[in-house]
Write a protein that holds these residues in place. Structure first.
Motif, PDB file in Angstrom:
ATOM      1  N   GLN A 190      -8.208   1.750 -12.069  1.00 57.71           N
ATOM      2  CA  GLN A 190      -8.444   2.942 -11.092  1.00 57.71           C
ATOM      3  C   GLN A 190      -9.883   2.503 -10.345  1.00 57.71           C
ATOM      4  O   GLN A 190     -10.495   1.536 -10.787  1.00 57.71           O
ATOM      5  N   GLY A 191     -10.139   3.033  -9.375  1.00 60.63           N
ATOM      6  CA  GLY A 191     -11.190   2.938  -8.517  1.00 60.63           C
ATOM      7  C   GLY A 191     -11.539   4.039  -7.578  1.00 60.63           C
ATOM      8  O   GLY A 191     -10.730   4.573  -7.304  1.00 60.63           O
ATOM      9  N   ILE A 192     -12.949   4.174  -7.551  1.00 57.89           N
ATOM     10  CA  ILE A 192     -13.454   5.316  -6.497  1.00 57.89           C
ATOM     11  C   ILE A 192     -14.498   4.459  -5.728  1.00 57.89           C
ATOM     12  O   ILE A 192     -15.348   3.620  -6.296  1.00 57.89           O
ATOM     13  N   ALA A 197     -10.205   6.765  -3.669  1.00 58.16           N
ATOM     14  CA  ALA A 197      -9.800   6.657  -5.025  1.00 58.16           C
ATOM     15  C   ALA A 197      -8.323   6.067  -5.043  1.00 58.16           C
ATOM     16  O   ALA A 197      -7.310   6.405  -4.366  1.00 58.16           O
ATOM     17  N   ALA A 198      -8.461   5.422  -5.968  1.00 56.34           N
ATOM     18  CA  ALA A 198      -6.900   4.612  -6.225  1.00 56.34           C
ATOM     19  C   ALA A 198      -6.781   4.290  -7.860  1.00 56.34           C
ATOM     20  O   ALA A 198      -7.452   4.272  -8.427  1.00 56.34           O
ATOM     21  N   GLN A 199      -5.364   4.733  -7.883  1.00 58.13           N
ATOM     22  CA  GLN A 199      -4.893   4.335  -9.407  1.00 58.13           C
ATOM     23  C   GLN A 199      -3.528   3.981  -9.220  1.00 58.13           C
ATOM     24  O   GLN A 199      -2.509   4.217  -8.663  1.00 58.13           O
ATOM     25  N   GLY A 200      -3.337   2.593  -9.736  1.00 54.52           N
ATOM     26  CA  GLY A 200      -2.081   1.862  -9.346  1.00 54.52           C
ATOM     27  C   GLY A 200      -1.829   1.930  -7.898  1.00 54.52           C
ATOM     28  O   GLY A 200      -2.414   1.230  -7.267  1.00 54.52           O
ATOM     29  N   LYS A 201      -0.679   2.418  -7.692  1.00 51.51           N
ATOM     30  CA  LYS A 201      -0.047   2.222  -6.158  1.00 51.51           C
ATOM     31  C   LYS A 201      -0.599   3.268  -5.353  1.00 51.51           C
ATOM     32  O   LYS A 201      -0.018   3.575  -4.266  1.00 51.51           O
ATOM     33  N   GLU A 202      -1.101   4.419  -6.067  1.00 54.39           N
ATOM     34  CA  GLU A 202      -1.521   5.529  -5.266  1.00 54.39           C
ATOM     35  C   GLU A 202      -2.762   5.682  -4.736  1.00 54.39           C
ATOM     36  O   GLU A 202      -4.076   5.108  -5.275  1.00 54.39           O
ATOM     37  N   ILE A 223      -7.637  12.074   6.517  1.00 53.63           N
ATOM     38  CA  ILE A 223      -7.017  12.260   5.109  1.00 53.63           C
ATOM     39  C   ILE A 223      -5.814  11.426   4.900  1.00 53.63           C
ATOM     40  O   ILE A 223      -5.002  11.682   6.001  1.00 53.63           O
ATOM     41  N   LYS A 224      -5.745  10.479   4.247  1.00 53.80           N
ATOM     42  CA  LYS A 224      -4.469   9.671   4.093  1.00 53.80           C
ATOM     43  C   LYS A 224      -4.290   9.620   2.497  1.00 53.80           C
ATOM     44  O   LYS A 224      -5.231   9.022   1.747  1.00 53.80           O
ATOM     45  N   LEU A 225      -3.113   9.891   2.224  1.00 51.04           N
ATOM     46  CA  LEU A 225      -2.638   9.762   0.739  1.00 51.04           C
ATOM     47  C   LEU A 225      -1.353   8.628   0.911  1.00 51.04           C
ATOM     48  O   LEU A 225      -0.357   9.155   1.254  1.00 51.04           O
ATOM     49  N   LEU A 226      -1.582   7.713   0.297  1.00 51.88           N
ATOM     50  CA  LEU A 226      -0.310   6.605   0.055  1.00 51.88           C
ATOM     51  C   LEU A 226       0.018   6.573  -1.466  1.00 51.88           C
ATOM     52  O   LEU A 226      -0.733   6.455  -2.208  1.00 51.88           O
ATOM     53  N   SER A 227       1.222   6.676  -1.284  1.00 49.33           N
ATOM     54  CA  SER A 227       2.151   6.434  -2.454  1.00 49.33           C
ATOM     55  C   SER A 227       3.247   5.672  -2.619  1.00 49.33           C
ATOM     56  O   SER A 227       3.851   5.143  -1.254  1.00 49.33           O
ATOM     57  N   LYS A 228       3.868   5.210  -3.509  1.00 46.42           N
ATOM     58  CA  LYS A 228       5.058   4.240  -3.393  1.00 46.42           C
ATOM     59  C   LYS A 228       6.413   5.191  -2.996  1.00 46.42           C
ATOM     60  O   LYS A 228       7.099   4.683  -2.312  1.00 46.42           O
TER      61      LYS A 228
END
Length: 167
Positions: free
Chosen positions: A24-26, A57-62, A97-102
């Motif tokens: 995780q990262g912010i 903000a990132a968690q895994g691939k999101e 705003i961008k929300l990226l996920s698998k």
């Protein structure tokens, strides 16, 4: 009358603040945090401000990315016999705003939140907020779903008052 307390907390100017763990990262670029509160046990006034550029903000691939972020809440407390409790006058603006996920991605040009929230002296919540989304795009290619040009408004009122609409 002179306030019994007068508190101000503010960060110093920095280029980036990052909080990172294994998955995780912010990250905040050019963050500005300010909290001020003054008054006495009966009446208080203050402000809470949080703003930055290039929030991530990132968690895994999101991953959530926000190019510009600001949240400002004026705080007013009145616990006198005629007071209403704690009241927040809120204004928040997010853009890019961008929300990226698998499963796909979502982009929102602008998101605004404005209104009031509070807690009465009896600890009952009161909320009157208006959220507006401008020019959102949703691409969930994993589910073969896509939507473009989404503009939306979401009023939030609590406690809910069911008023008949006329016209």
């Amino acid at each position: 009358s002179t306030p019994v307390f007068d508190l101000t907390l503010e960060n110093k100017a920095v280029e980036t603040i990052a909080l990172v763990s294994s998955s995780q990262g912010i990250r905040f670029d050019r963050p500005h945090f300010l909290f001020s509160l003054k008054g006495d046990l009966t009446r208080q006034t203050g402000n809470f401000l949080m703003a930055c550029q290039n929030f991530m903000a990132a968690q895994g691939k999101e991953t959530l990315l926000v190019k510009n972020f600001s949240f400002n809440a004026a705080v007013k407390g009145d616990f006198s016999d005629k007071g209403n409790g704690l009241d927040f006058d809120i204004q928040s603006d997010l853009s890019g705003i961008k929300l990226l996920s698998k499963t796909g991605q979502t982009e929102i040009l602008m998101l605004n939140l404005a209104g009031r929230a509070g807690i009465t002296k009896q600890m009952d919540p009161l909320v009157h907020l208006d959220t507006r989304i401008k020019d959102a795009k949703i691409d969930l290619s994993g589910f073969k779903i896509a939507a473009l040009g989404i503009d939306a408004r979401f009023p939030l009122v609590f406690p809910f008052e069911n008023k008949p609409l006329t016209g």
